[in-house]
Design an enzyme around this catalytic site. Structure first.
Site, PDB file in Angstrom:
ATOM      1  N   SER A 148      37.769  45.078 -41.656  1.00 44.32           N
ATOM      2  CA  SER A 148      36.589  45.872 -41.310  1.00 44.32           C
ATOM      3  C   SER A 148      35.389  45.056 -40.840  1.00 44.32           C
ATOM      4  O   SER A 148      34.484  45.606 -40.234  1.00 44.32           O
ATOM      5  CB  SER A 148      36.176  46.756 -42.480  1.00 44.32           C
ATOM      6  OG  SER A 148      35.652  45.976 -43.527  1.00 44.32           O
TER       7      SER A 148
ATOM      8  N   LYS B  53      30.464  44.843 -46.322  1.00 42.59           N
ATOM      9  CA  LYS B  53      29.927  45.585 -45.172  1.00 42.59           C
ATOM     10  C   LYS B  53      28.519  45.089 -44.862  1.00 42.59           C
ATOM     11  O   LYS B  53      27.911  44.364 -45.628  1.00 42.59           O
ATOM     12  CB  LYS B  53      29.851  47.091 -45.457  1.00 42.59           C
ATOM     13  CG  LYS B  53      31.134  47.738 -45.906  1.00 42.59           C
ATOM     14  CD  LYS B  53      32.182  47.790 -44.844  1.00 42.59           C
ATOM     15  CE  LYS B  53      33.451  48.431 -45.426  1.00 42.59           C
ATOM     16  NZ  LYS B  53      34.618  48.140 -44.699  1.00 42.59           N
TER      17      LYS B  53
END
Length: 165
Positions: A28, A65
């Site tokens: 990600s 993230k």
């Protein structure tokens, strides 16, 4: 022997409250971070927009993230462009991903996402690899108390050793 015990104690306390080494798993945040990269988190830093953080989620996994919105920010993706408080955000860290998306006939990096306002005590996060990221678009806002720390330093791969920007 006393010196060794004192040093060991200081290191243990520092690891518990100040820093933590972490290994990256998943795609990600590619190409910013690759599978098995090793990083150091600072547990006592002030989180700001575009900082990268590691946090816990309900299923006991840790996610890495990028913070996009902080309390009070309105975040949306319109026509493939991230907008924060109505202003298009510059995202130089997405340069390679934009190129890959255009080569792969994806058009834009992410589907449009309606404007939402980040509540007090929470963050809105996105992965750099927007086409392959489970982030706030799916799991919602991230509680401040679920944040383990901010990514500050890369240990490996050796060619990228050093502070993380």
């Amino acid at each position: 022997m006393k010196v060794i015990l004192i040093v060991a104690l200081v290191l243990l306390v520092a690891r518990q409250f100040i820093y933590e080494p972490v290994e990256v798993h998943g795609k990600s945040m590619m190409p910013t971070f690759e599978e098995n990269d090793r990083i150091i988190l600072m547990k006592i830093s002030e989180i700001e927009p575009f900082d990268m953080i590691v946090f816990k989620v309900a299923d006991e996994k840790n996610y890495l993230k990028r913070v996009i919105g902080i309390a009070g920010d309105t975040v949306e993706i319109a026509e493939g462009t991230l907008q924060i408080n109505g202003v298009a955000a510059e995202e130089p860290y997405l340069k390679n991903n934009r190129l890959l998306a255009s080569q792969g006939d994806y058009g834009q990096m992410a589907e449009d996402f309606p404007a939402i306002t980040v509540p007090a005590g929470y963050y809105f996060v996105l992965g750099d690899n927007r086409l392959n990221s489970v982030d706030s678009r799916m799991i919602g806002f991230i509680k401040k108390e679920d944040v383990i720390g901010e990514v500050m330093f890369r240990l490996s791969p050796a060619k990228q050793f050093g502070p993380v920007e």
